[in-house]
Write a protein that holds these residues in place. Structure first.
Motif, PDB file in Angstrom:
ATOM      1  N   VAL A  31       0.853  -1.213  -0.021  1.00  0.00           N
ATOM      2  CA  VAL A  31       0.066   0.116  -0.016  1.00  0.00           C
ATOM      3  C   VAL A  31       1.149   1.251   0.007  1.00  0.00           C
ATOM      4  O   VAL A  31       0.665   2.272  -0.803  1.00  0.00           O
ATOM      5  CB  VAL A  31      -0.950  -0.013   1.341  1.00  0.00           C
ATOM      6  N   ILE A  32       1.924   1.293   0.780  1.00  0.00           N
ATOM      7  CA  ILE A  32       2.978   2.443   1.096  1.00  0.00           C
ATOM      8  C   ILE A  32       3.450   2.535  -0.575  1.00  0.00           C
ATOM      9  O   ILE A  32       3.400   3.625  -1.075  1.00  0.00           O
ATOM     10  CB  ILE A  32       4.088   2.031   1.716  1.00  0.00           C
ATOM     11  N   ARG A  33       3.741   1.622  -1.208  1.00  0.00           N
ATOM     12  CA  ARG A  33       4.391   1.697  -2.768  1.00  0.00           C
ATOM     13  C   ARG A  33       3.128   2.144  -3.632  1.00  0.00           C
ATOM     14  O   ARG A  33       3.457   3.090  -4.510  1.00  0.00           O
ATOM     15  CB  ARG A  33       5.063   0.172  -3.265  1.00  0.00           C
ATOM     16  N   LEU A  34       1.996   1.583  -3.558  1.00  0.00           N
ATOM     17  CA  LEU A  34       0.775   1.963  -4.248  1.00  0.00           C
ATOM     18  C   LEU A  34       0.675   3.459  -4.237  1.00  0.00           C
ATOM     19  O   LEU A  34       0.638   4.400  -5.116  1.00  0.00           O
ATOM     20  CB  LEU A  34      -0.252   1.237  -3.883  1.00  0.00           C
ATOM     21  N   VAL A  35       0.436   4.005  -2.925  1.00  0.00           N
ATOM     22  CA  VAL A  35       0.394   5.413  -2.906  1.00  0.00           C
ATOM     23  C   VAL A  35       1.434   6.357  -3.177  1.00  0.00           C
ATOM     24  O   VAL A  35       1.365   7.143  -3.961  1.00  0.00           O
ATOM     25  CB  VAL A  35       0.352   5.851  -1.102  1.00  0.00           C
ATOM     26  N   SER A  36       2.710   5.808  -3.171  1.00  0.00           N
ATOM     27  CA  SER A  36       3.810   6.528  -3.569  1.00  0.00           C
ATOM     28  C   SER A  36       3.839   6.593  -5.261  1.00  0.00           C
ATOM     29  O   SER A  36       4.139   7.586  -5.695  1.00  0.00           O
ATOM     30  CB  SER A  36       5.171   5.828  -3.098  1.00  0.00           C
ATOM     31  N   VAL A  37       3.568   5.350  -5.763  1.00  0.00           N
ATOM     32  CA  VAL A  37       3.292   5.274  -7.246  1.00  0.00           C
ATOM     33  C   VAL A  37       2.352   6.416  -7.680  1.00  0.00           C
ATOM     34  O   VAL A  37       2.814   6.949  -8.959  1.00  0.00           O
ATOM     35  CB  VAL A  37       3.332   4.205  -7.714  1.00  0.00           C
ATOM     36  N   LEU A  38       1.281   6.278  -7.095  1.00  0.00           N
ATOM     37  CA  LEU A  38       0.050   7.262  -7.421  1.00  0.00           C
ATOM     38  C   LEU A  38       0.547   8.548  -7.317  1.00  0.00           C
ATOM     39  O   LEU A  38       0.347   9.534  -8.415  1.00  0.00           O
ATOM     40  CB  LEU A  38      -1.067   6.731  -6.839  1.00  0.00           C
ATOM     41  N   ALA A  39       1.159   9.108  -6.380  1.00  0.00           N
ATOM     42  CA  ALA A  39       1.670  10.382  -5.998  1.00  0.00           C
ATOM     43  C   ALA A  39       2.753  10.804  -6.911  1.00  0.00           C
ATOM     44  O   ALA A  39       2.767  11.872  -7.620  1.00  0.00           O
ATOM     45  CB  ALA A  39       1.937  10.404  -4.687  1.00  0.00           C
ATOM     46  N   VAL A  40       3.755  10.074  -7.124  1.00  0.00           N
ATOM     47  CA  VAL A  40       4.787  10.445  -8.038  1.00  0.00           C
ATOM     48  C   VAL A  40       4.224  10.350  -9.552  1.00  0.00           C
ATOM     49  O   VAL A  40       4.575  11.382 -10.093  1.00  0.00           O
ATOM     50  CB  VAL A  40       6.125   9.380  -7.912  1.00  0.00           C
ATOM     51  N   ILE A  69      -8.455  12.369  -5.771  1.00  0.00           N
ATOM     52  CA  ILE A  69      -9.686  11.782  -4.828  1.00  0.00           C
ATOM     53  C   ILE A  69      -9.198  10.264  -4.333  1.00  0.00           C
ATOM     54  O   ILE A  69      -9.268   9.942  -3.109  1.00  0.00           O
ATOM     55  CB  ILE A  69     -10.913  11.863  -5.490  1.00  0.00           C
ATOM     56  N   ALA A  70      -8.709   9.634  -5.480  1.00  0.00           N
ATOM     57  CA  ALA A  70      -8.156   8.279  -4.978  1.00  0.00           C
ATOM     58  C   ALA A  70      -7.175   8.349  -3.877  1.00  0.00           C
ATOM     59  O   ALA A  70      -7.204   7.647  -2.916  1.00  0.00           O
ATOM     60  CB  ALA A  70      -7.691   7.611  -6.304  1.00  0.00           C
ATOM     61  N   LEU A  71      -6.084   9.322  -3.992  1.00  0.00           N
ATOM     62  CA  LEU A  71      -5.166   9.221  -2.890  1.00  0.00           C
ATOM     63  C   LEU A  71      -5.767   9.755  -1.633  1.00  0.00           C
ATOM     64  O   LEU A  71      -5.198   9.262  -0.636  1.00  0.00           O
ATOM     65  CB  LEU A  71      -3.967  10.180  -3.381  1.00  0.00           C
ATOM     66  N   ILE A  72      -6.678  10.803  -1.712  1.00  0.00           N
ATOM     67  CA  ILE A  72      -7.249  11.183  -0.379  1.00  0.00           C
ATOM     68  C   ILE A  72      -8.053   9.929   0.384  1.00  0.00           C
ATOM     69  O   ILE A  72      -7.818   9.669   1.658  1.00  0.00           O
ATOM     70  CB  ILE A  72      -8.320  12.184  -0.571  1.00  0.00           C
ATOM     71  N   PHE A  73      -8.717   9.164  -0.343  1.00  0.00           N
ATOM     72  CA  PHE A  73      -9.610   8.013   0.385  1.00  0.00           C
ATOM     73  C   PHE A  73      -8.643   6.934   0.808  1.00  0.00           C
ATOM     74  O   PHE A  73      -8.716   6.254   1.734  1.00  0.00           O
ATOM     75  CB  PHE A  73     -10.408   7.292  -0.696  1.00  0.00           C
TER      76      PHE A  73
END
Length: 648
Positions: A31-40, A69-73
């Protein structure tokens, strides 16, 4: 141990007053990687489109909003009891739906255009879901105030026929509302999110890169070296560093906590009370939103809204912004002199030569940014090139050098910092969309004009009150958009230039952060200092007195904003006399100039200060004569006291 305790306290204060700080810390690596990849990925998308040019307007804004929105949730819990380390099934589902609503706009874009005004069932369902996601995502990261306001406006759009005659309208069906908010560039994907998806995101990203290089440390150390040894030095350091950081940082509350964690304890140790220390940090941090070059990113929305160049807006904001800070610094100075405070000893202060040698090169990206912005380049190009320049220039010293990991973290951190701003802009799109659809903005303008009764001064007062109310509990960007849409038009009937009226409402919308009962910046300062929130709020409002008076002056004398073809001589004269007036006002409010002022002399000094701040030869002469008399009186009183002490 003590430092860890202080850090935890500061973190608790930030989470209490700033919903943006209540993010999850995941314990799952994927999940950490997923958030990081989406953000970057989102950050790289904006960097690439800054270089190549944006996508089709609706698609570009939809992609920006959908990923946000996806990142916020994923990052922000829905309730206090929700897990702070795991995202729920609903959070993942909401994030996926958000991306689906975005992909739909790409896949069926031609159909959406051809069906303009006649949405099909899929349009309505996905549009309704998008509105709900914006509301819930906004509640999580921005807070309840703006969410409730959005809901009230949406209900107003539907229940128009049942409203009182003054604000009533024919009403709109759910299909009409959803179509307007989701499938046009007037609602969620309106101008506000458009600016967020272009200028604002890039400038927040620029700030993230500067932060990774240690720019905040440079600002703090430079301020300490310059002002730390003077009377009330730590308070002046707070004002200087908060102003410098605040212009780049779009959040006054985050600025209070970031710099206040360092400056407030120092202020308390040198003699400032808890309430006064918290108030200084709050007033200084809020002022950063009105200081060029970035003005908390609001300057770019103002430029887009008014169709003006960014350079003209930033240039016009210089004199009022400097007057605000001169007023705060001088009140701090006079307060320190009045109670006999000293500065920090030289051995407690960094040496300016060492500071500049170590991190002085970090000023170059800011110089490049300002040069490009005022040199006629677009803000998008200026931000993009300044980010690249930051990475290159940071390599000059080992202490600021950025590796690939640092760059990745800066990209991710920039996206995270932009989430609340982007969501605020999407939510404001709902409000402005309803106001445009129903004509509510015009109705509010008429209400203010009726209350003003044909008097420009009374209209200004009611516009000020409306701006403060509309700005309560909101970040600076939605504050500006809402106040400029709802309150500023009331001044147009008196011939006030649109830019001047927008600056007027923006100033008071920003000051809502210091105005009890909802003074979030002041409350955050009080939380760190351990003071009383309400008392801290009133003290911070007094410190910001110049910010209350100056907007009235530039409405009546737009020359202060370099309008009306003001000459260089006029601008210099206005700047000089207004500065003297602000310094005198600070002395009157603190009750000290060369020595203590009694209440009669304080009233006289206020009169002299205000007449000097009002541009005009006659007012300048009157103000100068009054202040000469006050200064002579002060000099005589001080000498008499000194001679009396020597005789004794």
């Amino acid at each position: 141990m003590q430092n860890a305790t202080n850090e935890n306290h500061v973190d608790d204060v930030l989470k209490k007053y700033d919903a943006e700080a209540r993010y999850r810390t995941f314990d799952s690596k994927w999940v950490i990687r997923l958030v990081s990849v989406l953000a970057v990925g989102l950050a790289l998308f904006h960097l690439i489109t800054a270089y190549t040019g944006p996508l089709v307007t609706l698609q570009h804004r939809a992609l920006h909003t959908g990923v946000v929105i996806a990142l916020i949730f994923l990052l922000y819990p829905g309730r206090k009891r929700s897990s702070k380390t795991k995202a729920s099934f609903f959070d993942f589902l909401a994030g996926i739906i958000s991306l689906i609503t975005t992909v739909y706009i790409f896949i069926d874009y031609d159909g959406i255009v051809s069906r303009a005004g006649d949405p099909n069932t899929v349009d309505i369902v996905l549009g309704l879901l998008t509105i709900l996601l914006v509301l819930e995502g906004g509640r999580r990261i921005v807070g309840n105030a703006l969410t409730i306001l959005c809901l009230l406006f949406l209900l107003y759009a539907y229940f128009g026929p049942y409203m009182p005659m003054v604000i009533g309208h024919r009403g709109y069906s759910i299909e009409d509302i959803v179509n307007y908010m989701y499938l046009t560039t007037e609602g969620i994907y309106g101008t506000a999110i458009g600016v967020s998806a272009t200028y604002i995101f890039l400038f927040i990203l620029f700030g993230s890169f500067l932060d990774k290089t240690g720019m905040g440390q440079l600002f703090n150390d430079t301020s300490m070296a310059i002002a730390g040894g003077t009377s009330g030095g730590p308070a002046k350091v707070s004002v200087l560093s908060s102003g410098l950081l605040g212009s780049i940082n779009g959040s006054a509350i985050a600025n209070v906590v970031t710099t206040g964690a360092f400056t407030i304890p120092l202020m308390k140790r040198t003699g400032y009370s808890r309430n006064y220390a918290g108030a200084i940090e709050a007033a200084a941090s809020v002022g950063g939103q009105i200081i060029p070059p970035v003005m908390g990113a609001t300057a770019f929305i103002m430029a887009e809204t008014l169709g003006m160049s960014y350079g003209k807006i930033a240039l016009a904001a210089i004199i009022p912004g400097l007057l605000y800070y001169i007023g705060v610094v001088m009140m701090v100075h006079f307060h320190a002199k009045k109670v006999g405070m000293k500065g920090l000893s030289r051995d407690q202060l960094p040496r300016i030569s060492v500071v500049l040698k170590e991190r002085g090169h970090l000023i170059l990206p800011l110089i490049i940014l300002i040069y490009l912005l005022f040199g006629g380049y677009t803000p998008i190009f200026a931000a993009f090139f300044s980010i690249i320049a930051t990475v290159v220039i940071a390599q000059l010293r080992s202490t600021t050098r950025m590796g690939l990991k640092d760059i990745w973290k800066a990209l991710e951190g920039g996206t995270r910092s932009a989430l609340s701003v982007a969501m605020s802009c999407a939510m404001v799109g709902l409000i402005v969309g309803v106001a445009t659809l129903t004509g509510f903005g015009l109705k509010m303008t008429n209400a203010i004009l009726i209350l003003g009764g044909g008097s420009m001064f009374l209209t200004l007062i009611f516009t000020m009150i409306a701006s403060i109310i509309l700005g309560m509990g909101l970040p600076s960007i939605p504050t500006y958009i809402i106040t400029s849409s709802m309150a500023a038009p009331a001044l147009a009937s008196f011939g006030v230039d649109p830019f001047v009226s927008h600056m007027f409402v923006f100033y008071f919308g920003i000051l809502a952060n210091l105005t009890p009962p909802v003074a979030l910046a002041a409350f955050a300062g009080a939380g760190i200092a351990g003071g009383d929130p309400t008392r801290t709020g009133f003290i911070s409002l007094r410190l910001a007195a110049a910010g209350v008076i100056v907007p009235y002056i530039f409405v009546y004398s737009p020359e202060m904003l370099m309008q009306n073809d003001a000459t260089v001589g006029q601008i210099i004269m206005i700047a000089v006399t207004a500065t003297i007036g602000v310094v005198s006002l600070a002395a009157a409010f603190e009750g000290y100039m060369l020595t203590k002022l009694d209440w009669i002399m304080r009233v006289v000094t206020v009169v002299g200060a205000i007449t000097l701040m009002i541009p005009g030869t006659m007012t300048d002469i009157i103000g100068a004569l009054i202040l000469v008399l006050v200064c002579v009186s002060q000099w005589y009183k001080k000498n008499k006291k000194v001679n009396g002490d020597l005789t004794a």
